[in-house]
Design a protein around this motif. Structure first.
Motif, mmCIF file in Angstrom:
data_model
loop_
_atom_site.group_PDB
_atom_site.id
_atom_site.type_symbol
_atom_site.label_atom_id
_atom_site.label_comp_id
_atom_site.label_asym_id
_atom_site.label_seq_id
_atom_site.Cartn_x
_atom_site.Cartn_y
_atom_site.Cartn_z
ATOM 1 N N LEU A 33 -14.455 -2.909 -6.381
ATOM 2 C CA LEU A 33 -13.160 -3.309 -5.832
ATOM 3 C C LEU A 33 -12.773 -4.718 -6.267
ATOM 4 C CD1 LEU A 33 -13.462 -1.836 -2.257
ATOM 5 C CD2 LEU A 33 -12.145 -0.959 -4.160
ATOM 6 N N ILE A 34 -13.711 -5.493 -6.777
ATOM 7 C CA ILE A 34 -13.392 -6.852 -7.205
ATOM 8 C C ILE A 34 -12.458 -6.822 -8.409
ATOM 9 C CG2 ILE A 34 -15.358 -7.157 -8.757
ATOM 10 C CD1 ILE A 34 -14.208 -9.742 -6.222
ATOM 11 N N SER A 35 -12.499 -5.744 -9.188
ATOM 12 C CA SER A 35 -11.643 -5.650 -10.369
ATOM 13 C C SER A 35 -10.247 -5.141 -10.031
ATOM 14 C CB SER A 35 -12.279 -4.737 -11.417
ATOM 15 O OG SER A 35 -12.428 -3.432 -10.897
ATOM 16 N N HIS A 36 -10.017 -4.675 -8.788
ATOM 17 C CA HIS A 36 -8.689 -4.242 -8.368
ATOM 18 C C HIS A 36 -7.995 -5.385 -7.622
ATOM 19 C CE1 HIS A 36 -10.577 -0.028 -8.342
ATOM 20 N NE2 HIS A 36 -9.824 -0.143 -9.428
ATOM 21 N N ASN A 37 -6.684 -5.444 -7.762
ATOM 22 C CA ASN A 37 -5.974 -6.496 -7.041
ATOM 23 C C ASN A 37 -5.742 -6.073 -5.591
ATOM 24 O OD1 ASN A 37 -3.890 -4.679 -7.263
ATOM 25 N ND2 ASN A 37 -2.831 -5.802 -8.867
ATOM 26 N N ALA A 38 -5.293 -7.011 -4.781
ATOM 27 C CA ALA A 38 -5.161 -6.780 -3.345
ATOM 28 C C ALA A 38 -4.120 -5.709 -3.037
ATOM 29 C CB ALA A 38 -4.803 -8.082 -2.635
ATOM 30 N N LYS A 39 -3.074 -5.629 -3.841
ATOM 31 C CA LYS A 39 -2.038 -4.627 -3.601
ATOM 32 C C LYS A 39 -2.584 -3.217 -3.773
ATOM 33 C CE LYS A 39 2.489 -3.196 -5.279
ATOM 34 N NZ LYS A 39 3.542 -3.447 -6.266
ATOM 35 N N TYR A 40 -3.429 -3.017 -4.775
ATOM 36 C CA TYR A 40 -4.037 -1.704 -5.017
ATOM 37 C C TYR A 40 -4.909 -1.291 -3.841
ATOM 38 C CZ TYR A 40 -6.954 1.835 -7.238
ATOM 39 O OH TYR A 40 -7.619 2.996 -7.532
ATOM 40 N N ILE A 41 -5.731 -2.206 -3.366
ATOM 41 C CA ILE A 41 -6.639 -1.910 -2.254
ATOM 42 C C ILE A 41 -5.841 -1.641 -0.975
ATOM 43 C CG2 ILE A 41 -8.472 -2.869 -0.825
ATOM 44 C CD1 ILE A 41 -9.345 -4.471 -3.321
ATOM 45 N N ARG A 42 -4.795 -2.421 -0.738
ATOM 46 C CA ARG A 42 -3.988 -2.275 0.467
ATOM 47 C C ARG A 42 -3.222 -0.956 0.460
ATOM 48 N NH1 ARG A 42 -1.739 -6.709 -0.220
ATOM 49 N NH2 ARG A 42 0.243 -6.000 -1.086
ATOM 50 N N GLN A 43 -2.655 -0.573 -0.664
ATOM 51 C CA GLN A 43 -1.868 0.654 -0.727
ATOM 52 C C GLN A 43 -2.724 1.912 -0.682
ATOM 53 O OE1 GLN A 43 0.594 0.209 -4.212
ATOM 54 N NE2 GLN A 43 2.222 -0.749 -3.031
ATOM 55 N N ASN A 44 -3.998 1.805 -1.046
ATOM 56 C CA ASN A 44 -4.882 2.965 -1.028
ATOM 57 C C ASN A 44 -5.715 3.045 0.240
ATOM 58 O OD1 ASN A 44 -4.061 4.062 -3.434
ATOM 59 N ND2 ASN A 44 -5.472 2.831 -4.624
ATOM 60 N N ARG A 45 -5.345 2.304 1.261
ATOM 61 C CA ARG A 45 -6.047 2.345 2.532
ATOM 62 C C ARG A 45 -5.640 3.603 3.286
ATOM 63 N NH1 ARG A 45 -4.604 -2.850 5.242
ATOM 64 N NH2 ARG A 45 -5.938 -3.747 3.650
ATOM 65 N N GLY A 46 -6.561 4.199 4.008
ATOM 66 C CA GLY A 46 -6.215 5.338 4.846
ATOM 67 C C GLY A 46 -6.200 6.652 4.090
ATOM 68 N N THR A 47 -5.292 7.554 4.490
ATOM 69 C CA THR A 47 -5.217 8.888 3.914
ATOM 70 C C THR A 47 -3.806 9.150 3.396
ATOM 71 O OG1 THR A 47 -4.683 9.831 6.062
ATOM 72 C CG2 THR A 47 -7.000 9.832 5.427
ATOM 73 N N GLU A 48 -3.688 10.216 2.595
ATOM 74 C CA GLU A 48 -2.393 10.630 2.066
ATOM 75 C C GLU A 48 -2.239 12.133 2.247
ATOM 76 O OE1 GLU A 48 -1.907 9.501 -1.983
ATOM 77 O OE2 GLU A 48 -1.585 7.389 -1.512
ATOM 78 N N ILE A 49 -1.007 12.597 2.089
ATOM 79 C CA ILE A 49 -0.712 14.022 2.141
ATOM 80 C C ILE A 49 -0.898 14.584 0.738
ATOM 81 C CG2 ILE A 49 1.084 15.737 2.622
ATOM 82 C CD1 ILE A 49 0.085 14.319 5.101
ATOM 83 N N LEU A 50 -1.544 15.728 0.638
ATOM 84 C CA LEU A 50 -1.796 16.371 -0.649
ATOM 85 C C LEU A 50 -0.484 16.848 -1.260
ATOM 86 C CD1 LEU A 50 -4.298 17.210 -2.359
ATOM 87 C CD2 LEU A 50 -4.093 19.437 -1.307
ATOM 88 N N SER A 51 -0.355 16.738 -2.574
ATOM 89 C CA SER A 51 0.877 17.157 -3.242
ATOM 90 C C SER A 51 1.040 18.672 -3.157
ATOM 91 C CB SER A 51 0.866 16.717 -4.709
ATOM 92 O OG SER A 51 -0.143 17.410 -5.406
ATOM 93 N N GLU A 52 2.284 19.120 -3.187
ATOM 94 C CA GLU A 52 2.584 20.547 -3.025
ATOM 95 C C GLU A 52 1.974 21.386 -4.135
ATOM 96 O OE1 GLU A 52 4.020 22.225 -0.562
ATOM 97 O OE2 GLU A 52 4.054 20.356 0.560
ATOM 98 N N ALA A 53 1.784 20.813 -5.325
ATOM 99 C CA ALA A 53 1.219 21.568 -6.438
ATOM 100 C C ALA A 53 -0.231 21.958 -6.183
ATOM 101 C CB ALA A 53 1.323 20.744 -7.720
ATOM 102 N N ASP A 54 -0.945 21.201 -5.354
ATOM 103 C CA ASP A 54 -2.365 21.448 -5.110
ATOM 104 C C ASP A 54 -2.649 22.155 -3.792
ATOM 105 O OD1 ASP A 54 -2.976 20.137 -7.483
ATOM 106 O OD2 ASP A 54 -2.986 18.192 -6.490
ATOM 107 N N VAL A 55 -1.632 22.334 -2.959
ATOM 108 C CA VAL A 55 -1.854 22.886 -1.619
ATOM 109 C C VAL A 55 -2.367 24.326 -1.682
ATOM 110 C CG1 VAL A 55 -0.664 23.619 0.471
ATOM 111 C CG2 VAL A 55 -0.281 21.350 -0.433
#
Length: 67
Positions: A33-55
């Protein structure tokens, strides 16, 4: 007809919301994670909804639903 088997990885990695959408964790948060910037880590926190193509594929791997 025999019972269908659920793939073990699917029951560990996905959950179904009350409206039937599928939630999953976001990739890229485990190490280096040291190679990722803070915005990347912050935006990837938590969970997401799976895209309709993969459901459809994930629901076929969990034929009787997920808990």
């Amino acid at each position: 007809m025999p019972k269908l088997k659920t793939k073990s990885g699917v029951k560990k990695r996905f959950t179904v919301t009350a409206t039937g959408k599928i939630k999953h964790g976001v990739a890229g948060k485990r190490h280096r994670l040291i190679s990722h910037n803070a915005k990347y880590i912050r935006q990837n926190r938590g969970t997401e909804i799976l895209s309709e193509a993969d459901v459809a594929r994930v629901k076929s791997w969990a034929p009787y639903g997920l808990k």
